[in-house]
Design a protein around this motif. Structure first.
Motif, PDB file in Angstrom:
ATOM      1  N   CYS A  56      -2.092   4.651   4.342  1.00 41.84           N
ATOM      2  CA  CYS A  56      -1.474   3.345   4.080  1.00 41.84           C
ATOM      3  C   CYS A  56      -0.881   3.376   2.677  1.00 41.84           C
ATOM      4  O   CYS A  56      -1.602   3.240   1.677  1.00 41.84           O
ATOM      5  N   VAL A  57       0.441   3.582   2.611  1.00 43.20           N
ATOM      6  CA  VAL A  57       1.140   3.675   1.333  1.00 43.20           C
ATOM      7  C   VAL A  57       2.369   2.766   1.360  1.00 43.20           C
ATOM      8  O   VAL A  57       2.720   2.213   2.398  1.00 43.20           O
ATOM      9  N   ASP A  58       3.018   2.642   0.235  1.00 49.09           N
ATOM     10  CA  ASP A  58       4.257   1.877   0.098  1.00 49.09           C
ATOM     11  C   ASP A  58       4.101   0.445   0.628  1.00 49.09           C
ATOM     12  O   ASP A  58       3.224  -0.265   0.187  1.00 49.09           O
ATOM     13  N   ALA A  59       4.932   0.018   1.575  1.00 50.87           N
ATOM     14  CA  ALA A  59       4.888  -1.354   2.093  1.00 50.87           C
ATOM     15  C   ALA A  59       3.532  -1.661   2.718  1.00 50.87           C
ATOM     16  O   ALA A  59       3.016  -2.774   2.585  1.00 50.87           O
ATOM     17  N   CYS A  60       2.953  -0.694   3.384  1.00 53.40           N
ATOM     18  CA  CYS A  60       1.625  -0.897   3.983  1.00 53.40           C
ATOM     19  C   CYS A  60       0.625  -1.297   2.899  1.00 53.40           C
ATOM     20  O   CYS A  60      -0.123  -2.255   3.055  1.00 53.40           O
TER      21      CYS A  60
END
Length: 124
Positions: A56-60
């Motif tokens: 779970c990276v960026d927008a997540c």
């Protein structure tokens, strides 16, 4: 070393151990007991994560903020510290990285439970 010195040293070690809080707490929700942060906010797991790895990276991660581990945090019982793709450290429970949900407004909220069938409130 004298016995008195050893007793003082043992007491200091015990006090230091007692001062270290568990990475998460158990709180009550409509789902029953769930893991929470120190503010009582529900923690979640993400089905797309591999054990010990956050995907779970960026927008997540903007919607599901990682439950970050402070500098010097160390594994404790079922809790471990994992390295995120950006190098930051995050708490995991039984190998599953832990997250908060931006739409939970108050302690005990579990509005992220079942989101897209891949997010789940972390249970003790």
């Amino acid at each position: 070393m004298t016995i008195r010195f050893l007793a003082v040293l043992a007491a200091a070690a015990l006090a230091a151990t007692a001062a270290v809080a568990a990475p998460a707490m158990t709180g009550q929700s409509s789902l029953g007991p769930v893991l929470t942060d120190a503010k009582g906010m529900t923690l979640y797991t993400f089905d797309k994560d591999a054990p010990g790895t956050s995907s779970c990276v960026d927008a997540c991660a903007q919607n599901w903020p990682p439950y970050m581990a402070g500098a010097g945090a160390m594994a404790e019982g079922d809790y471990s510290v994992i390295k995120r793709p950006d190098g930051a450290m995050q708490w995991a429970y039984k190998g599953k990285p832990l997250y908060l949900w931006v739409k939970d407004a108050k302690p005990g909220d579990t509005t992220g439970e079942g989101f897209k069938d891949i997010w789940h409130a972390a249970k003790p």
